[in-house]
Design a protein around this motif. Structure first.
Motif, PDB file in Angstrom:
ATOM      1  N   GLU A   1      35.986  50.465  29.970  1.00 45.60           N
ATOM      2  CA  GLU A   1      36.645  50.706  31.147  1.00 45.60           C
ATOM      3  C   GLU A   1      35.968  51.328  32.167  1.00 45.60           C
ATOM      4  OE1 GLU A   1      39.914  50.920  31.422  1.00 45.60           O
ATOM      5  OE2 GLU A   1      40.303  50.178  29.062  1.00 45.60           O
ATOM      6  N   VAL A   2      34.881  51.851  32.197  1.00 46.03           N
ATOM      7  CA  VAL A   2      33.973  52.103  33.357  1.00 46.03           C
ATOM      8  C   VAL A   2      33.626  50.837  34.020  1.00 46.03           C
ATOM      9  CG1 VAL A   2      31.606  53.068  34.027  1.00 46.03           C
ATOM     10  CG2 VAL A   2      33.291  54.293  32.448  1.00 46.03           C
TER      11      VAL A   2
ATOM     12  N   ALA B   1      20.921  42.975  35.736  1.00 45.86           N
ATOM     13  CA  ALA B   1      21.587  44.137  34.855  1.00 45.86           C
ATOM     14  C   ALA B   1      23.115  44.331  35.177  1.00 45.86           C
ATOM     15  CB  ALA B   1      20.886  45.407  35.170  1.00 45.86           C
ATOM     16  N   ALA B   2      23.371  44.273  36.565  1.00 44.64           N
ATOM     17  CA  ALA B   2      24.706  44.180  37.060  1.00 44.64           C
ATOM     18  C   ALA B   2      25.777  43.492  36.418  1.00 44.64           C
ATOM     19  CB  ALA B   2      24.530  44.373  38.459  1.00 44.64           C
ATOM     20  N   ILE B   3      25.315  41.942  36.643  1.00 44.06           N
ATOM     21  CA  ILE B   3      25.908  40.988  35.897  1.00 44.06           C
ATOM     22  C   ILE B   3      26.349  41.235  34.380  1.00 44.06           C
ATOM     23  CG2 ILE B   3      26.188  38.460  35.485  1.00 44.06           C
ATOM     24  CD1 ILE B   3      26.863  38.893  38.412  1.00 44.06           C
ATOM     25  N   ALA B   4      25.137  41.377  33.714  1.00 41.19           N
ATOM     26  CA  ALA B   4      25.236  41.835  32.198  1.00 41.19           C
ATOM     27  C   ALA B   4      26.180  43.007  32.075  1.00 41.19           C
ATOM     28  CB  ALA B   4      23.774  42.184  31.918  1.00 41.19           C
ATOM     29  N   LEU B   5      26.078  43.894  32.587  1.00 41.69           N
ATOM     30  CA  LEU B   5      26.931  45.302  32.209  1.00 41.69           C
ATOM     31  C   LEU B   5      28.410  44.833  32.903  1.00 41.69           C
ATOM     32  CD1 LEU B   5      24.678  47.989  33.476  1.00 41.69           C
ATOM     33  CD2 LEU B   5      25.635  47.497  30.829  1.00 41.69           C
ATOM     34  N   ASN B   6      28.764  44.370  33.867  1.00 42.72           N
ATOM     35  CA  ASN B   6      30.075  44.005  34.281  1.00 42.72           C
ATOM     36  C   ASN B   6      30.496  42.661  33.593  1.00 42.72           C
ATOM     37  OD1 ASN B   6      31.799  42.372  36.512  1.00 42.72           O
ATOM     38  ND2 ASN B   6      31.853  44.385  36.787  1.00 42.72           N
TER      39      ASN B   6
ATOM     40  N   PRO C   1      34.040  48.875  41.181  1.00 38.99           N
ATOM     41  CA  PRO C   1      33.481  47.626  41.817  1.00 38.99           C
ATOM     42  C   PRO C   1      32.056  46.910  41.444  1.00 38.99           C
ATOM     43  CG  PRO C   1      34.244  49.136  43.334  1.00 38.99           C
ATOM     44  CD  PRO C   1      34.146  49.742  42.274  1.00 38.99           C
ATOM     45  N   ILE C   2      31.802  45.787  41.006  1.00 37.44           N
ATOM     46  CA  ILE C   2      30.345  45.629  40.913  1.00 37.44           C
ATOM     47  C   ILE C   2      29.251  45.779  41.802  1.00 37.44           C
ATOM     48  CG2 ILE C   2      30.891  43.051  41.606  1.00 37.44           C
ATOM     49  CD1 ILE C   2      28.957  42.193  39.304  1.00 37.44           C
ATOM     50  N   LEU C   3      30.110  45.712  43.092  1.00 35.57           N
ATOM     51  CA  LEU C   3      29.175  46.119  44.252  1.00 35.57           C
ATOM     52  C   LEU C   3      28.298  47.607  44.094  1.00 35.57           C
ATOM     53  CD1 LEU C   3      27.924  45.292  47.013  1.00 35.57           C
ATOM     54  CD2 LEU C   3      29.879  45.841  48.222  1.00 35.57           C
ATOM     55  N   VAL C   4      29.331  48.399  43.681  1.00 40.45           N
ATOM     56  CA  VAL C   4      29.149  49.911  43.405  1.00 40.45           C
ATOM     57  C   VAL C   4      28.147  49.971  42.306  1.00 40.45           C
ATOM     58  CG1 VAL C   4      29.679  52.270  43.013  1.00 40.45           C
ATOM     59  CG2 VAL C   4      31.050  50.684  44.499  1.00 40.45           C
ATOM     60  N   GLN C   5      28.361  49.258  41.144  1.00 42.83           N
ATOM     61  CA  GLN C   5      27.384  49.083  40.150  1.00 42.83           C
ATOM     62  C   GLN C   5      26.036  48.687  40.536  1.00 42.83           C
ATOM     63  OE1 GLN C   5      29.558  46.612  37.299  1.00 42.83           O
ATOM     64  NE2 GLN C   5      31.170  48.070  37.132  1.00 42.83           N
ATOM     65  N   VAL C   6      25.798  47.545  41.308  1.00 42.61           N
ATOM     66  CA  VAL C   6      24.649  47.122  41.598  1.00 42.61           C
ATOM     67  C   VAL C   6      23.893  47.964  42.504  1.00 42.61           C
ATOM     68  CG1 VAL C   6      25.016  45.475  43.678  1.00 42.61           C
ATOM     69  CG2 VAL C   6      23.337  44.983  42.160  1.00 42.61           C
ATOM     70  N   LEU C   7      24.655  48.628  43.557  1.00 38.67           N
ATOM     71  CA  LEU C   7      24.034  49.480  44.456  1.00 38.67           C
ATOM     72  C   LEU C   7      23.455  50.844  43.710  1.00 38.67           C
ATOM     73  CD1 LEU C   7      26.556  49.559  47.442  1.00 38.67           C
ATOM     74  CD2 LEU C   7      24.169  48.537  47.353  1.00 38.67           C
TER      75      LEU C   7
END
Lengths: 248, 223
Positions: free
Chosen positions: B64-65, B98-103, B70-76
């Motif tokens: 859910e998280v 890491a961002a692509i992996a987690l998302n 947004p993936i942009l927020v995740q990578v930032l």
């Protein structure tokens, strides 16, 4: 004779629904027991309890000497029981991603560590026996319903079971294919296989069964030799059920 | 004043060698991230349908998280936020992967869950009735069938993730869009360069679609 299945005071619930009520039933080695009854009477549930596909709430169950505890109890014997009990389902449940032969070889190789060559030989022999040796390398979806069900029987036999459970094996078949499946079952009975069969095929029950059991609303209300149950039913529930199914 | 615009083919063609340098990064972040995302997807997808709540809940929370932000927020967050926590800088490439992996892992978890749940219960019952353990039944009967059904949505996710890497220009990874921005800063040929960038993405995603279609067709003949 040894008892393969022994049920004593077995009760099973689906939530609040009491689906099996105080079932007492034994099946002797080599015996063919046919279970009849209306849909929803609990007959399928009864045989599904034997190999633990359905847990039960109370009572005693013993399969070929292995006691199986009610829900929440020790289920260690389940693995042993399932190795010795084969099952044939209404919907065949063949594995669609494996060829016919691989369907049959899977369990002996995974469960008994049977070498591939041996499992292969067994599969070929069993396919011969159920009359579809020429379909060995096809996928199940390319077979007719009757052929699929015969594969399913061969698949169960590959584990050399002590007991075979049949859960309405012909109910999903086109009428012209019912005969070929019943023929295989008839052969199996003749060879001395212990069988518990849930079916609506009354002709088969009369001919092959050593004992017929009629279940009504989760209770065994009548039990006896086929000629007694069919020709001279004692319970009025049995009488009305038989008059409905035998008329047409 | 008359306004005239002419597509400058020369400028477009000249930008290609510089832009191509971004492609290895785009591919590395995409497929590196997706490979890890696939593993995360299998793990969390299966945990999310586990009977035990203490396995199911954390998996559901993860899904859910990462699906809900947004993936942009995740990578930032990973690039600028996490260094405060770990006490050292995280390089942009690692942050991107890491961002692509987690998302993608969160989305692939749902693909795995859907695939596994779509397999008829009778398959499991047949396996168990033959004496196979739950684990054997799952991996030799349910999973191969579920995986085949997962191929189209997995391909979809791969394409989404490849395009998501374009956002990582903000953390300065020299991927395709970043290369484009740098090039435009010197030449002011935005139209031509972004046109070429778009074509390059399209070539990557179209090749992937083509490969997936072939894989799917081969998979279908055997079922």
């Amino acid at each position: 004779m040894s008892q393969i299945v022994k049920m004593q005071g077995m009760n099973k619930y689906f939530g609040k629904l009491h689906v099996l009520k105080d079932i007492n039933l034994t099946v002797e080695a080599g015996e063919v027991v046919v279970i009849i009854g209306a849909s929803g009477s609990g007959k399928s549930t009864l045989i599904r309890c034997v190999n633990g596909l359905e847990p039960f709430e109370s009572g005693k169950l013993e399969v070929d000497g292995h006691p199986l505890a009610p829900k929440g109890g020790n289920q260690k014997s389940l693995a042993e029981i399932r190795k010795e009990v084969g099952m044939v389902f209404q919907q065949f449940n063949l594995f669609p991603h494996l060829t016919v032969k691989k369907n049959i070889m899977l369990a002996p190789m995974k469960v008994k560590n049977t070498p591939q060559v041996v499992a292969n030989g067994t599969a070929e022999r069993l396919l011969q026996r159920v009359g579809i040796a020429d379909q060995a390398n096809k996928y199940p979806s390319h077979l007719s319903g009757g052929q699929q069900q015969r594969v399913a029987i061969a698949r169960a036999l590959a584990m050399e079971p002590r007991l075979m459970l049949f859960d309405e094996p012909t109910s999903a078949l086109d009428p012209e294919m019912i005969g070929e499946v019943l023929d295989v079952m008839r052969e199996l009975a003749k060879e001395g296989m212990t069988m518990m069969v849930v079916t609506h095929e009354m002709g088969f029950a009369r001919e092959v069964a050593d004992r017929v059991i009629y279940i009504h609303e989760g209770q065994i209300v009548e039990e006896g030799k086929p000629e007694d149950v069919f020709d001279n039913p004692q319970n009025e529930r049995t009488q009305s059920f038989l008059s409905r199914v035998l008329k047409h | 004043m008359e306004f005239q615009f002419q597509f400058d083919w020369q400028a477009a063609i000249q930008s290609i060698p510089f832009l191509l340098k971004g492609i290895p990064y785009t591919l590395l972040i995409s497929f590196g991230g997706l490979a890890i995302g696939f593993l995360l997807g299998i793990i969390f997808g299966l945990l999310s349908i586990n009977k035990r709540w203490f396995l199911r809940w954390p998996a559901t929370a993860y899904i859910e998280v990462f699906r809900g932000t947004p993936i942009l927020v995740q990578v930032l967050f990973i690039f600028y936020g996490l260094p405060d926590l770990v006490g050292g800088p995280i390089d942009p490439l690692t942050a991107g992967i890491a961002a692509i992996a987690l998302n993608s892992g969160a989305y692939i978890s749902e693909v795995v869950r859907g695939g596994v749940q779509s397999i008829d219960k009778g398959q499991t019952e047949a396996g168990l009735s033959l004496g196979l353990s739950r684990t054997q039944t799952f991996w030799s009967i349910v999973w191969p069938q579920a995986f085949r059904r997962m191929i189209p949505p997995l391909g979809n996710q791969a394409i989404v993730s490849i395009k998501d890497t374009s956002l990582f220009s903000v953390i300065g990874v020299g991927e395709l869009v970043r290369q484009g921005q740098v090039y435009i800063a010197n030449t002011f040929t935005a139209f031509e360069v972004y046109f070429v960038v778009a074509i390059m993405y399209l070539m990557i995603t179209l090749s992937l679609s083509l490969i997936l279609r072939l894989v799917e067709r081969r998979g279908l003949t055997s079922v």
